[in-house]
Design an enzyme around this catalytic site. Structure first.
Site, PDB file in Angstrom:
ATOM      1  N   GLU A 104       0.047  -3.950  -5.523  1.00  0.00           N
ATOM      2  CA  GLU A 104      -1.137  -4.767  -5.300  1.00  0.00           C
ATOM      3  C   GLU A 104      -2.332  -4.116  -5.974  1.00  0.00           C
ATOM      4  O   GLU A 104      -2.492  -2.905  -5.932  1.00  0.00           O
ATOM      5  CB  GLU A 104      -1.415  -4.923  -3.792  1.00  0.00           C
ATOM      6  CG  GLU A 104      -0.465  -5.847  -3.075  1.00  0.00           C
ATOM      7  CD  GLU A 104      -0.898  -6.111  -1.645  1.00  0.00           C
ATOM      8  OE1 GLU A 104      -2.076  -5.846  -1.312  1.00  0.00           O
ATOM      9  OE2 GLU A 104      -0.070  -6.549  -0.836  1.00  0.00           O
TER      10      GLU A 104
ATOM     11  N   CYS B 106       0.856  -1.183   0.000  1.00  0.00           N
ATOM     12  CA  CYS B 106       0.000   0.000   0.000  1.00  0.00           C
ATOM     13  C   CYS B 106       0.894   1.235   0.000  1.00  0.00           C
ATOM     14  O   CYS B 106       2.034   1.189   0.469  1.00  0.00           O
ATOM     15  CB  CYS B 106      -0.960   0.009   1.189  1.00  0.00           C
ATOM     16  SG  CYS B 106      -0.175   0.064   2.796  1.00  0.00           S
TER      17      CYS B 106
END
Length: 451
Positions: free
Chosen positions: A339, A305
């Site tokens: 991701e 993240c």
């Protein structure tokens, strides 16, 4: 959009309006004025929660609403006078289980629309690889620190406090963050900008700063770049281990959750490395943003993240973090990818970086006059940039730069794309200097095996 009859609504007797307000419940949809001032913009919204805010003599309610087709970060508490009661739609009765399950699977992407038929072979070829990349970008995450839960609890959909004070900035959270409930009830949380510890009041923060010895994040400083205009200022980046520096990593995750919707891991920080970017001056290192990555990723993720704090956004720091993550991938000699799916802001930032980086190579290639150097493959672009081939392909497709020609795919660059690249290249942008990176990759397979 048809404007509601405000004048007619004002003539509604107070008793009737009070009755209509009492009938409102969670799940009702109606139009809401998005602005608190005299300006009006009526937008469809859904009521998520209701609370009483009046005193013993007056009945007054506030409604927590979600604007339909808008990001959740715009959700807010609104006063009852901002509601258009003439447009109320009450929630429908639940249907039978079979229909409900079919609708649920369709909403979550388990059913796919029928493939569109194309008469042209060239269009169908390009569309085929385009659909594959769209599915990859929109597929919900099932692992990692940004797992998406389709059944969000109603409490986690509501912002649980109003303000966050960090250094010289006061930030308004975008989403729910699981800070202690006793602090959230106060409406404001104070953070130490160096250790990220949270406190309930300004007095507690001042007392903490007298004792706190930290003036930068823990861990190793692996990058420092001085500001050419000022000697005592610049950018630095620290690498910290989520296992060794657990308290700081957990506090960082709590802060990040205020601005990342689907972040779910707050306390299990052991499998992650954190790279914290700071602006440093004579007083210390002030956090700008960070990204995390798994110590050992089976899917070639180089970012789990990523976040730039709102107080530092639109200043090039997000692109700088992305560029740094790929510089580490170059040292590791691996192709990296974040991701997925990315947030709306994350996708814009990454697509901008991918476009500029790829166009930089293609424009330089176009300047070459030798015939031998006028060709390049996607694999070669990946080797130079360390951007994953799927991201290179999706970027080229997004800008319609892949075409089917004489039995194979070719890159077709439009003049507008070249002009856009030159305009962006002329802007002053923060860049990572690879010579200033002091970092050596570690073999986490053996380390994690021993632990």
């Amino acid at each position: 959009m048809v404007e509601p009859d405000v004048k007619g609504d004002a003539k509604v007797p107070e008793k009737r309006r009070a009755k209509e307000l009492k009938e409102l419940k969670e799940g009702c949809k109606l139009r809401v004025n998005r602005f608190r001032s005299e300006r009006t913009e009526w937008t469809p919204a859904e009521i998520l929660s209701i609370r009483d805010c009046g005193d013993r003599w007056t009945e007054k309610k506030q409604f927590y609403i979600h604007y339909v087709d808008f990001n959740k970060r715009l959700d807010e508490w609104v006063d009852q006078d901002r509601l258009d009661l003439s447009s109320v739609e009450f929630p429908a009765q639940p249907k039978d289980s079979k229909k409900a399950s079919n609708n649920h699977s369709h909403q979550n992407g388990h059913t796919h629309p029928p493939a569109r038929k194309s008469q042209k072979r060239k269009a169908s070829r390009v569309e085929e690889i385009s659909d594959e990349n769209v599915d990859e970008e929109k597929r919900p995450r099932s692992t990692g620190s940004m797992v998406q839960n389709p059944h969000d609890d109603i409490t986690t959909r509501i912002k649980n406090f109003e303000w966050l004070e960090l250094g010289r900035y006061r930030l308004q959270p975008w989403y729910f963050s699981p800070y202690p409930q006793q602090l959230c009830k106060l409406g404001k949380i104070y953070l130490c900008e160096y250790c990220l510890c949270f406190m309930k009041c300004l007095t507690s923060l001042k007392n903490h700063l007298r004792k706190c010895r930290m003036r930068c994040p823990p861990g190793n400083e692996i990058y420092r770049d001085k500001d050419p205009k000022e000697k005592d200022k610049g950018i630095c980046i620290f690498e910290l281990d989520g296992r060794k520096h657990k308290t700081y990593a957990q506090n960082l995750c709590l802060l990040a959750k205020c601005f990342l919707d689907h972040k779910t891991l707050y306390y299990d920080t052991d499998p992650f490395l954190f790279y914290v970017m700071c602006e440093y001056d004579m007083y210390g290192a002030h956090i700008v943003g960070y990204f995390s990555k798994e110590k050992e990723s089976a899917e070639d993720y180089n970012v789990a993240c990523i976040l730039t704090l709102p107080s530092y956004q639109r200043r090039g720091f997000g692109r700088l973090l992305i560029e740094f993550s790929y510089e580490l991938s170059k040292i590791e000699k691996k192709q990296g990818t974040p991701e997925k799916p990315l947030s709306d802001l994350g996708l814009l930032s990454y697509r901008s970086y991918w476009t500029q980086t790829i166009m930089e190579i293609l424009v330089e290639l176009m300047k070459e006059e030798e015939e031998e150097r006028s060709k390049i493959s996607i694999n070669e672009i990946c080797e130079r940039t360390r951007i994953h081939w799927k991201d290179v392909q999706s970027t080229l497709l997004h800008h319609k730069m892949i075409d089917w020609y004489r039995g194979s795919y070719v890159l077709a660059i439009d003049k507008k794309e070249v002009d856009t690249y030159h305009k962006n290249a002329q802007k002053a942008q923060l860049r990572i200097n690879p010579k200033n990176i002091q970092w050596t990759p570690k073999d986490w397979t053996k380390r994690l095996g021993r632990n």
